[in-house]
Design an enzyme around this catalytic site. Structure first.
Site, PDB file in Angstrom:
ATOM      1  N   HIS A  26      11.313   6.330  -5.029  1.00 33.26           N
ATOM      2  CA  HIS A  26      11.652   5.127  -4.164  1.00 33.26           C
ATOM      3  C   HIS A  26      12.980   4.228  -4.646  1.00 33.26           C
ATOM      4  O   HIS A  26      12.880   3.401  -5.399  1.00 33.26           O
ATOM      5  CB  HIS A  26      10.355   4.330  -4.038  1.00 33.26           C
ATOM      6  CG  HIS A  26       9.170   4.804  -3.771  1.00 33.26           C
ATOM      7  ND1 HIS A  26       8.219   5.755  -4.440  1.00 33.26           N
ATOM      8  CD2 HIS A  26       8.453   4.756  -2.582  1.00 33.26           C
ATOM      9  CE1 HIS A  26       7.412   5.966  -3.783  1.00 33.26           C
ATOM     10  NE2 HIS A  26       7.491   5.610  -2.428  1.00 33.26           N
ATOM     11  N   HIS A 267      13.615   3.950   1.595  1.00 31.67           N
ATOM     12  CA  HIS A 267      12.443   3.479   1.106  1.00 31.67           C
ATOM     13  C   HIS A 267      11.896   4.488  -0.125  1.00 31.67           C
ATOM     14  O   HIS A 267      11.725   4.046  -1.358  1.00 31.67           O
ATOM     15  CB  HIS A 267      11.250   2.948   2.072  1.00 31.67           C
ATOM     16  CG  HIS A 267       9.892   3.020   1.302  1.00 31.67           C
ATOM     17  ND1 HIS A 267       9.281   1.747   1.058  1.00 31.67           N
ATOM     18  CD2 HIS A 267       8.860   4.020   1.111  1.00 31.67           C
ATOM     19  CE1 HIS A 267       8.269   2.002   0.506  1.00 31.67           C
ATOM     20  NE2 HIS A 267       7.909   3.302   0.612  1.00 31.67           N
ATOM     21  N   GLU A 418     -14.069 -11.121  -3.156  1.00 27.14           N
ATOM     22  CA  GLU A 418     -14.632 -10.056  -4.151  1.00 27.14           C
ATOM     23  C   GLU A 418     -13.469  -9.326  -4.581  1.00 27.14           C
ATOM     24  O   GLU A 418     -13.505  -9.028  -5.658  1.00 27.14           O
ATOM     25  CB  GLU A 418     -15.753  -9.163  -3.259  1.00 27.14           C
ATOM     26  CG  GLU A 418     -17.021  -9.941  -2.709  1.00 27.14           C
ATOM     27  CD  GLU A 418     -16.773 -10.763  -1.733  1.00 27.14           C
ATOM     28  OE1 GLU A 418     -15.667 -10.342  -0.750  1.00 27.14           O
ATOM     29  OE2 GLU A 418     -17.689 -11.337  -1.065  1.00 27.14           O
ATOM     30  N   HIS A 480     -27.030  -5.865   3.623  1.00 23.94           N
ATOM     31  CA  HIS A 480     -26.970  -6.189   2.271  1.00 23.94           C
ATOM     32  C   HIS A 480     -27.697  -5.386   1.154  1.00 23.94           C
ATOM     33  O   HIS A 480     -27.523  -5.647   0.022  1.00 23.94           O
ATOM     34  CB  HIS A 480     -27.478  -7.403   2.354  1.00 23.94           C
ATOM     35  CG  HIS A 480     -26.967  -8.836   2.876  1.00 23.94           C
ATOM     36  ND1 HIS A 480     -26.378  -8.725   4.271  1.00 23.94           N
ATOM     37  CD2 HIS A 480     -26.605 -10.024   2.347  1.00 23.94           C
ATOM     38  CE1 HIS A 480     -25.720  -9.796   4.099  1.00 23.94           C
ATOM     39  NE2 HIS A 480     -25.635 -10.475   3.272  1.00 23.94           N
TER      40      HIS A 480
HETATM   41  C1  LIG Z   1      -2.773  -0.250  -0.615  1.00 25.70           C
HETATM   42  C2  LIG Z   1      -1.428   0.540  -0.130  1.00 25.70           C
HETATM   43  N1  LIG Z   1      -1.454   1.128   1.030  1.00 25.70           N
HETATM   44  C3  LIG Z   1      -0.328   1.871   1.129  1.00 25.70           C
HETATM   45  C4  LIG Z   1       0.436   2.286   0.093  1.00 25.70           C
HETATM   46  C5  LIG Z   1       1.723   3.319   0.616  1.00 25.70           C
HETATM   47  N2  LIG Z   1       2.796   2.389   0.731  1.00 25.70           N
HETATM   48  C6  LIG Z   1       3.634   2.517  -0.432  1.00 25.70           C
HETATM   49  S1  LIG Z   1       4.909   1.341  -0.186  1.00 25.70           S
HETATM   50  C7  LIG Z   1       4.351   1.235   1.245  1.00 25.70           C
HETATM   51  C8  LIG Z   1       5.489   0.081   2.180  1.00 25.70           C
HETATM   52  C9  LIG Z   1       5.680  -0.956   1.665  1.00 25.70           C
HETATM   53  O1  LIG Z   1       6.630  -1.659   2.199  1.00 25.70           O
HETATM   54  P1  LIG Z   1       7.411  -2.927   1.365  1.00 25.70           P
HETATM   55  O2  LIG Z   1       6.503  -3.550   0.274  1.00 25.70           O
HETATM   56  O3  LIG Z   1       8.259  -3.727   2.257  1.00 25.70           O
HETATM   57  O4  LIG Z   1       8.380  -2.105   0.537  1.00 25.70           O
HETATM   58  P2  LIG Z   1       9.759  -1.690   0.839  1.00 25.70           P
HETATM   59  O5  LIG Z   1      10.099  -0.439   1.681  1.00 25.70           O
HETATM   60  O6  LIG Z   1      10.429  -2.958   1.237  1.00 25.70           O
HETATM   61  O7  LIG Z   1      10.377  -1.198  -0.790  1.00 25.70           O
HETATM   62  C10 LIG Z   1       3.440   1.746   1.638  1.00 25.70           C
HETATM   63  C11 LIG Z   1       2.740   1.469   2.822  1.00 25.70           C
HETATM   64  C12 LIG Z   1       0.331   1.843  -0.987  1.00 25.70           C
HETATM   65  N3  LIG Z   1       1.126   1.958  -1.923  1.00 25.70           N
HETATM   66  N4  LIG Z   1      -0.640   0.831  -1.401  1.00 25.70           N
END
Ligand SMILES: Cc1ncc(C[n+]2csc(CCOP(=O)(O)OP(=O)(O)O)c2C)c(N)n1
Ligand SMILES: [Mg+2]
Length: 671
Positions: A26, A267, A418, A480
């Protein structure tokens, strides 16, 4: 001297080149946040690259963990033991630079991040731990615990629900030394998060207002590519000491990439050789991949300043030691994660007392008794519950609210959070000096689940406490009543799960959890009362092996074995008594922790469950799947492969076959 922009460009180059070489990763976030990171790390971060474990270092968390090359670049450039070879090996097997930052790999990575939202939550735990350890140990004229927690996070972290849990609590707690940088780049994987009109996107929150509502100090608009603006914002954030700060940094994802910056394309994919070359031209970086000019290294090198900062702290600590020798020794013990020297002896004495009392009580009550027994020995305990203190019985006589004046408490009222509680506990234990435990109903372990997995992945000793462990909770009904939870908790690698059957096993499992330092433990307790079972001292000793012979037939050569956990052990014992009266040779095995039992050597396991005895019945008020490996194909299981019902517990046990007669019938069917 290299300019700030040139220093930041080193991060950009390393990030795009490492991602390009791995053809995976990334580049966008590191390239977008490089200017912010440069100001924070070069002007504010107090850390010592030569000693990543210096207790009073500032903590840095990359909650948007996909931008891992940002932190690897920072650690390499500032002088941590993370050589260029590791950056070249980004995302490769056995490197210190896994795809997302993982605790225990690169020195200086404080926590594993990547599952979005958990990094900011760990950071809340780190900041809470810092404040509380300071409250417990700092003395007038001697401030030995005093560091900031800085966290980078993106749109994804803010969209995740856990960020609400954690940031709402951080605001309530007024964690003034927590400073978060929001990478406000209007991009996540699917595109622009703030759309317009009929395509509204998916994230139109007014984030500054949201955080103001939580009670944070918010700096709403900062140009994340203007070093002076970033510096001013950090100054302002540090000047506000009674609120956590959020600095909203407007950035361009992939800054410097002429064709891809500002777009979701950069990204999570390599830019491509041609675009990488264009970035070099655009930002004026003429050096070959993984080549950093001396001048740039010199601008980043934090080793001398870090060593000096730590030396200054050491001097202060020695003067603290002169003034408060016992506190200083206790601080060192706590931070080293060592148990008190009299722990083993006193803990065993307490267990003997519990045995002598022979009380018939719910195991949740036995758990509270254990806390009252062990708590006074362990000032490092940091308890809590997600708004169920009175049901989970997590409060013991020495508990004090962490928010009370002085901030020297040891108990967190987490509220109904939680997942937040669990990831905050991960942060607390990562800070050092504390052993957190936190509780909810076992059913709601589901809400927290990924934080349990992260604790297990990081091999950190958090204690997750779950009460109301089966249909035995009764009238609250199937919403529960855990059915599949215990089985699935056991499936998490590195997680030790305990489900004790009486007060003695409950005390032993607490002791085991406290002594288990290289991974998390889950302690599962009943709502309903459980009878005391008498044991020999050798049997009490054997509980910590996870499974042991609780009742044996005369001569020790059983024709059948009944095994059980928790509230069902009593049924197993009574069924064995009935069968014994009929002349059958029955052994009862209690298995409070199947994982711990599985880790014993073959000889021990075979002594408890002899392979020659194939007539085996398991009894547990939960799904049967996990039990086949113990009973074998010739065995039987009295379990529950459906959801429960709302009714008094006694009726439910009858309804679903958890009766002595039914267990007897199952044994007879295979004899
Ligand atoms: C809980 C979770 N859900 C989905 C992902 C997959 N994922 C990685 S980065 C991302 C998008 C994140 O967007 P942002 O925080 O704005 O990052 P940017 O593209 O700006 O670097 C997703 C959906 C993850 N890493 N963790
Ligand atoms: Mg984004």
């Amino acid at each position: 001297m290299a300019s700030r922009r040139e220093l930041a460009n080193a991060i950009r180059a390393l990030s795009m080149d490492a991602v390009q070489k791995a053809n995976s990763g990334h580049p966008g976030a590191p390239m977008g946040m490089a200017d912010i990171a440069e100001v924070l790390w070069n002007d504010y971060m107090r850390h010592n690259p030569s000693n990543p474990k210096w207790p009073n270092r500032d903590r840095f968390v990359l909650s948007n963990g996909h931008g891992s090359m940002l932190i690897y670049s920072l650690l390499h450039l500032t002088g941590y033991a993370l050589p260029m070879a590791e950056l070249k090996n980004f995302r490769q097997l056995h490197s210190k630079t896994p795809g997302h930052p993982e605790y225990g790999y690169a020195p200086g990575v404080e926590t594993t991040t990547g599952p979005l939202g958990q990094g900011i939550t760990n950071a809340v735990g780190l900041a809470l731990a810092e404040r509380t350890l300071g409250g417990q140990f700092n003395r007038p004229g001697h401030t030995i615990v005093d560091n900031y927690t800085y966290v980078f996070l993106g749109d994804g972290c803010l969209m995740e629900g856990i960020s609400h849990e954690a940031c709402s609590l951080a605001g309530t707690m007024k964690l003034g030394k927590l400073i978060a940088f929001y990478d406000d780049n209007n991009i996540s994987i699917d595109g622009e998060v703030r759309g317009e009109g009929d395509s509204p996107g998916w994230f139109q929150d007014d984030t500054p207002k949201r955080f103001e509502a939580y009670g944070w100090h918010v700096i709403p608009v900062v140009d994340g590519h203007d070093a002076d603006a970033v510096k001013n914002a950090i100054e302002e954030a540090r000047s506000v000491t009674d609120k956590p700060s959020l600095i909203c940094c407007q950035t361009i994802i992939g800054w410097g990439s002429p064709n891809k910056q500002g777009k979701e394309e950069c990204h999570g994919a390599a830019l491509g050789d041609a675009e990488v070359a264009l970035v070099r031209e655009t930002i004026g970086w003429s050096h070959a991949p993984f080549e950093i000019p001396e001048e740039i290294y010199a601008g980043w090198d934090a080793k001398a300043a870090g060593a000096q900062a730590e030396a200054g702290w050491q001097t202060a600590f020695e003067s603290y030691r002169s003034a408060h020798p016992e506190l200083a020794a206790e601080f060192e013990r706590r931070v080293a994660g060592e148990l008190p020297s009299d722990w083993a002896e006193k803990a065993s004495a307490f267990i003997a007392e519990v045995d002598a009392k022979a009380e018939n009580i719910a195991s949740r009550k036995a758990s509270q008794n254990a806390l009252n027994g062990f708590g006074p020995l362990l000032p490092e305990l940091m308890g809590g519950s997600a708004d169920l203190a009175g049901s989970n019985l997590t409060l013991w006589s020495g508990c004090k609210d962490v928010n009370a004046p002085g901030h020297d408490g040891n108990y967190v009222y987490y509220g109904v959070r939680e997942f937040g509680m669990s990831a905050i506990m991960n942060g607390i234990v990562l800070y050092g000096g504390f052993r957190p435990y936190g509780a909810t109903f076992e059913m709601f372990s589901e809400y927290a689940r990924n934080a349990l997995r992260m604790a297990a992945l990081m091999k950190i000793p958090v204690i997750f406490v779950y009460t109301h462990d089966s249909i035995g909770l009764g009238e609250d009904g199937p919403t529960h009543q855990p059915v599949e939870q215990t089985a699935t908790l056991r499936m998490i690698p590195n997680m030790q799960v305990w489900r004790p059957c009486d007060a003695v096993e409950s005390a032993v499992c607490w002791k085991a959890a406290i002594e288990h330092q290289d991974g998390p433990s889950t302690l599962i307790f009943s709502r309903q009362g459980l009878p005391h079972i008498s044991r020999t001292p050798e049997q009490i000793e054997a509980i910590s092996k996870g499974g042991y012979i609780l009742k044996d037939c005369a001569g020790g050569h059983p024709e059948a074995i009944i095994m059980a956990t928790g509230s069902e052990v009593d049924l197993a014992v009574k069924a064995a008594e009935q069968l014994t009266a009929q002349g059958k040779k029955i052994r009862v095995v209690s298995l409070p922790s199947t994982n711990v039992f599985d880790a014993q050597d073959q000889a021990y396991r075979d002594a408890v469950l002899p392979p020659s005895v194939t007539r085996r019945v398991a009894v547990e008020a939960g799904v049967t799947d996990g039990w086949w490996k113990y009973v074998g194909s010739a065995g039987k299981i009295v379990g529950l492969d459906r959801f429960g019902e709302s009714a008094p517990a006694g009726e439910l046990f009858k309804e679903f076959g958890f009766t002595v007669d039914n267990v007897v019938k199952h044994v007879e069917s295979i004899l």
